[in-house]
Design a protein around this motif. Structure first.
Motif, mmCIF file in Angstrom:
data_model
loop_
_atom_site.group_PDB
_atom_site.id
_atom_site.type_symbol
_atom_site.label_atom_id
_atom_site.label_comp_id
_atom_site.label_asym_id
_atom_site.label_seq_id
_atom_site.Cartn_x
_atom_site.Cartn_y
_atom_site.Cartn_z
ATOM 1 N N GLN A 1 9.049 -1.195 -5.393
ATOM 2 C CA GLN A 1 8.905 -0.145 -6.390
ATOM 3 C C GLN A 1 7.810 -0.550 -7.377
ATOM 4 O O GLN A 1 7.708 -1.700 -7.775
ATOM 5 C CB GLN A 1 10.216 0.054 -7.163
ATOM 6 N N HIS B 1 -4.986 13.456 -6.207
ATOM 7 C CA HIS B 1 -4.235 12.308 -6.705
ATOM 8 C C HIS B 1 -4.826 11.025 -6.131
ATOM 9 O O HIS B 1 -5.439 11.036 -5.055
ATOM 10 C CB HIS B 1 -2.748 12.416 -6.334
ATOM 11 N N LYS C 1 0.828 -1.206 0.000
ATOM 12 C CA LYS C 1 0.000 0.000 0.000
ATOM 13 C C LYS C 1 0.865 1.259 0.000
ATOM 14 O O LYS C 1 0.609 2.206 -0.754
ATOM 15 C CB LYS C 1 -0.924 -0.007 1.220
ATOM 16 N N SER C 2 1.906 1.261 0.809
ATOM 17 C CA SER C 2 2.800 2.417 0.873
ATOM 18 C C SER C 2 3.502 2.664 -0.457
ATOM 19 O O SER C 2 3.632 3.809 -0.907
ATOM 20 C CB SER C 2 3.838 2.221 1.982
ATOM 21 N N ALA C 3 3.953 1.577 -1.093
ATOM 22 C CA ALA C 3 4.660 1.712 -2.368
ATOM 23 C C ALA C 3 3.744 2.262 -3.457
ATOM 24 O O ALA C 3 4.130 3.144 -4.233
ATOM 25 C CB ALA C 3 5.226 0.357 -2.781
ATOM 26 N N ASN D 1 1.016 4.040 -3.006
ATOM 27 C CA ASN D 1 0.673 5.427 -2.687
ATOM 28 C C ASN D 1 1.809 6.385 -3.027
ATOM 29 O O ASN D 1 1.566 7.529 -3.426
ATOM 30 C CB ASN D 1 0.291 5.558 -1.212
ATOM 31 N N ARG D 2 3.046 5.947 -2.868
ATOM 32 C CA ARG D 2 4.181 6.783 -3.281
ATOM 33 C C ARG D 2 4.116 7.045 -4.781
ATOM 34 O O ARG D 2 4.379 8.161 -5.252
ATOM 35 C CB ARG D 2 5.512 6.122 -2.913
ATOM 36 N N TYR D 3 3.776 6.019 -5.519
ATOM 37 C CA TYR D 3 3.642 6.127 -6.974
ATOM 38 C C TYR D 3 2.511 7.100 -7.328
ATOM 39 O O TYR D 3 2.669 7.994 -8.165
ATOM 40 C CB TYR D 3 3.366 4.745 -7.548
ATOM 41 N N TYR D 4 1.369 6.933 -6.660
ATOM 42 C CA TYR D 4 0.205 7.777 -6.938
ATOM 43 C C TYR D 4 0.415 9.240 -6.530
ATOM 44 O O TYR D 4 -0.172 10.143 -7.123
ATOM 45 C CB TYR D 4 -1.008 7.235 -6.189
ATOM 46 N N SER D 5 1.229 9.470 -5.511
ATOM 47 C CA SER D 5 1.360 10.822 -4.961
ATOM 48 C C SER D 5 1.909 11.828 -5.970
ATOM 49 O O SER D 5 1.712 13.039 -5.819
ATOM 50 C CB SER D 5 2.254 10.808 -3.711
ATOM 51 N N THR D 6 2.577 11.354 -7.000
ATOM 52 C CA THR D 6 3.145 12.247 -8.009
ATOM 53 C C THR D 6 2.295 12.307 -9.276
ATOM 54 O O THR D 6 2.707 12.883 -10.273
ATOM 55 C CB THR D 6 4.568 11.791 -8.391
ATOM 56 N N GLU E 1 -5.312 7.498 -4.209
ATOM 57 C CA GLU E 1 -4.803 6.996 -2.938
ATOM 58 C C GLU E 1 -5.464 5.646 -2.652
ATOM 59 O O GLU E 1 -6.689 5.513 -2.741
ATOM 60 C CB GLU E 1 -5.112 7.986 -1.815
#
Length: 205
Positions: A192, A123, A32-34, A36-41, A125
């Motif tokens: 990643q 974005h 989930k964290s990975a 969301n990092r992708y989605y955040s940008t 999430e």
């Protein structure tokens, strides 16, 4: 003695079973964290590709004007009636739309295309991790992860009924019912995201 032996056997079995469960454990929170990092940008925007203003559309075409009219009502555009002359066949009524000051302050400019841009409303999430494959390997180097997502930090202007009617994408993307599949690859820095595909097979770049 027999009771102690049975107790010891039971504890040994519990330890073995516990060890098996630990071996097959996959950390969904890390997935989930990975993602969301992708989605955040990655911004969710009104149009699938950047647009340029001013723009002129046929006044009689509701399909052409409804989105621009909703943005005008939100204060993002300035609307002006005009007449477009056509060679030999007279003229027709058109509407010109251009960015207002409020619109410019909410405009996301396209860096690679000067003059072009979009109105973005947040974005993606992740809300839930629904499943992953392979399911029986805890130390795989790659997983395919299915999940639901919503749009985070949606501004007030994108939450109106008028905007959701004019731009169905806004209503769909903020429904919380969107699903996607992400391919995650293990690296030295953790998981990643290699790619994300929506439920209908469209890549989320």
């Amino acid at each position: 003695m027999k009771a102690k032996w049975l107790l010891g056997l039971g504890l040994s079995g519990a330890i073995v079973l516990g060890g098996c469960r630990k071996t097959n454990y996959v950390d969904k929170a890390a997935f989930k964290s990975a993602i969301n990092r992708y989605y955040s940008t990655r911004q969710d925007c009104l149009w699938p590709s950047p647009v340029k203003f001013p723009v002129q559309v046929d006044t009689s075409s509701y399909e052409q004007t409804k989105g621009y009219d909703a943005l005008t009502d939100a204060g993002f555009l300035i609307r002006k009636a005009a007449e477009k002359k056509r060679f030999l066949i007279g003229s027709k009524q058109v509407t010109d739309y251009d960015l207002s000051e409020k619109g410019r302050s909410n405009w996301t400019a396209e860096q690679t295309q000067p003059g072009y841009g979009n109105f973005c409303f947040g974005h993606p999430e992740v809300t839930t991790i629904d499943g992953f494959t392979p399911t029986d390997v805890a130390d795989a180097a790659q997983y395919t992860v299915s999940h639901h997502y919503d749009v985070a930090s949606v501004p007030g202007w994108a939450s109106t009924v008028e905007m959701k009617t004019a731009f169905p994408k806004v209503a769909i993307d903020t429904s919380g019912q969107q699903t996607a599949i992400a391919t995650l690859v293990k690296s030295n820095g953790g998981w990643q995201v290699n790619s994300v595909t929506s439920a209908d097979g469209v890549a989320i770049p």
